[in-house]
Design an enzyme around this catalytic site. Structure first.
Site, PDB file in Angstrom:
ATOM      1  N   ARG A  23      15.696 -17.564 -26.397  1.00  0.00           N
ATOM      2  CA  ARG A  23      16.116 -17.935 -27.748  1.00  0.00           C
ATOM      3  C   ARG A  23      17.201 -19.017 -27.699  1.00  0.00           C
ATOM      4  O   ARG A  23      18.025 -19.049 -26.791  1.00  0.00           O
ATOM      5  CB  ARG A  23      16.673 -16.712 -28.489  1.00  0.00           C
ATOM      6  CG  ARG A  23      15.692 -15.583 -28.668  1.00  0.00           C
ATOM      7  CD  ARG A  23      16.362 -14.279 -29.110  1.00  0.00           C
ATOM      8  NE  ARG A  23      17.132 -14.435 -30.329  1.00  0.00           N
ATOM      9  CZ  ARG A  23      18.462 -14.299 -30.398  1.00  0.00           C
ATOM     10  NH1 ARG A  23      19.171 -14.011 -29.318  1.00  0.00           N
ATOM     11  NH2 ARG A  23      19.078 -14.437 -31.553  1.00  0.00           N
TER      12      ARG A  23
ATOM     13  N   GLY B  69      12.215 -19.744 -38.403  1.00  0.00           N
ATOM     14  CA  GLY B  69      13.208 -19.026 -39.189  1.00  0.00           C
ATOM     15  C   GLY B  69      14.139 -18.297 -38.238  1.00  0.00           C
ATOM     16  O   GLY B  69      14.493 -18.821 -37.182  1.00  0.00           O
ATOM     17  N   GLU B  70      14.497 -17.087 -38.582  1.00  0.00           N
ATOM     18  CA  GLU B  70      15.323 -16.233 -37.726  1.00  0.00           C
ATOM     19  C   GLU B  70      14.446 -15.134 -37.149  1.00  0.00           C
ATOM     20  O   GLU B  70      13.995 -14.250 -37.884  1.00  0.00           O
ATOM     21  CB  GLU B  70      16.481 -15.620 -38.524  1.00  0.00           C
ATOM     22  CG  GLU B  70      17.492 -16.628 -39.030  1.00  0.00           C
ATOM     23  CD  GLU B  70      18.415 -17.112 -37.925  1.00  0.00           C
ATOM     24  OE1 GLU B  70      18.436 -16.478 -36.842  1.00  0.00           O
ATOM     25  OE2 GLU B  70      19.107 -18.113 -38.137  1.00  0.00           O
TER      26      GLU B  70
ATOM     27  N   GLU C  17       5.599 -28.665 -39.198  1.00  0.00           N
ATOM     28  CA  GLU C  17       5.497 -28.632 -40.659  1.00  0.00           C
ATOM     29  C   GLU C  17       6.543 -29.520 -41.340  1.00  0.00           C
ATOM     30  O   GLU C  17       6.420 -29.818 -42.530  1.00  0.00           O
ATOM     31  CB  GLU C  17       5.611 -27.194 -41.180  1.00  0.00           C
ATOM     32  CG  GLU C  17       6.989 -26.567 -41.107  1.00  0.00           C
ATOM     33  CD  GLU C  17       7.371 -26.091 -39.716  1.00  0.00           C
ATOM     34  OE1 GLU C  17       8.475 -25.530 -39.586  1.00  0.00           O
ATOM     35  OE2 GLU C  17       6.579 -26.265 -38.773  1.00  0.00           O
TER      36      GLU C  17
ATOM     37  N   CYS D 279       8.484 -22.179 -33.424  1.00  0.00           N
ATOM     38  CA  CYS D 279       9.904 -21.874 -33.243  1.00  0.00           C
ATOM     39  C   CYS D 279      10.118 -20.352 -33.202  1.00  0.00           C
ATOM     40  O   CYS D 279       9.781 -19.727 -32.208  1.00  0.00           O
ATOM     41  CB  CYS D 279      10.746 -22.554 -34.318  1.00  0.00           C
ATOM     42  SG  CYS D 279      12.499 -22.656 -33.872  1.00  0.00           S
TER      43      CYS D 279
ATOM     44  N   HIS E  70       8.867 -27.778 -34.855  1.00  0.00           N
ATOM     45  CA  HIS E  70       8.445 -27.553 -36.243  1.00  0.00           C
ATOM     46  C   HIS E  70       7.521 -28.680 -36.712  1.00  0.00           C
ATOM     47  O   HIS E  70       7.992 -29.665 -37.295  1.00  0.00           O
ATOM     48  CB  HIS E  70       9.670 -27.527 -37.162  1.00  0.00           C
ATOM     49  CG  HIS E  70      10.552 -26.347 -36.998  1.00  0.00           C
ATOM     50  ND1 HIS E  70      10.465 -25.223 -37.796  1.00  0.00           N
ATOM     51  CD2 HIS E  70      11.567 -26.107 -36.141  1.00  0.00           C
ATOM     52  CE1 HIS E  70      11.388 -24.342 -37.442  1.00  0.00           C
ATOM     53  NE2 HIS E  70      12.069 -24.860 -36.425  1.00  0.00           N
TER      54      HIS E  70
END
Length: 203
Positions: free
Chosen positions: A113, A47-48, A184, A79, A182
């Protein structure tokens, strides 16, 4: 049956809940400190990372999460979750009020990041994880640019230019696991199965 929570403040927590449920574990969407109790493991989703940091503080979860991590409960971050598990962020975001982004910490590493570029630079790469070939999806992904002596590198992306080091995208330190990518959304169960085995002490 294993009971694994997924931090559900922001990001793709639903996809992790679905992947874990598909593998037969009991899941909880974690949004409060009380929901951290009695867990065999916790997933911090993508996400963020700046938003996860801000919302964790707003929900009173930052210190309880740090205590959970320090207690030895297995935790996996993908992530943004990788950023949140890092002890150091090379390029933390700074808010309009001057507040510097923080992580929960736990893994002796420095992360960068958005190391692989912006959303339009998202890509897939074939990687080998724990002896299994899988397709890894990278979306505004971080990388570990420095790791401590007790951190194990599990996956790297080959350097694109001669003379450069391979880029570290999956690490483990004790009961903590982190990936830049990711799993998922890739359809592969390898990472989630590995983490479930960690919660059993089998990995």
């Amino acid at each position: 049956m294993r009971h694994i929570g997924v931090l559900a403040l922001q990001g793709d927590f639903r996809e992790h809940l679905t992947a874990l449920a598909r593998l037969g574990v009991c899941t909880t969407a974690v949004r409060s400190p009380a929901e951290l109790s009695q867990l065999d493991g916790l997933v911090i989703p993508g996400g963020e990372s700046t938003v996860i940091d801000r919302l964790a503080r707003s929900y009173g979860l930052t210190d309880p999460l740090r205590e959970l991590i320090a207690s030895g409960v297995p935790v996996y971050g993908s992530c943004a979750g990788m950023i949140m598990l890092a002890d150091r962020i090379e390029n933390p975001a700074i808010s309009a009020t001057g507040r510097v982004q923080e992580s929960f910490g736990g893994i002796d590493m420095t992360v960068r990041r958005n190391a692989f570029g912006r959303q339009v630079d998202s890509f897939e790469s074939s990687l080998k994880f724990n002896g299994i070939e899988l397709d890894a999806v990278f979306i505004r992904a971080p990388e570990a640019v420095q790791i401590g002596p007790t951190v194990q590198v599990l996956c790297s992306v080959p350097a694109q230019l001669p003379g450069f080091h391979d880029r570290i995208v999956a690490v483990r330190q004790g009961n903590l696991l982190a990936t830049s990518f990711h799993p998922e959304v890739s359809g592969s169960n390898a990472i989630h199965e590995f983490f479930i085995n960690m919660t059993r002490g089998d990995a």
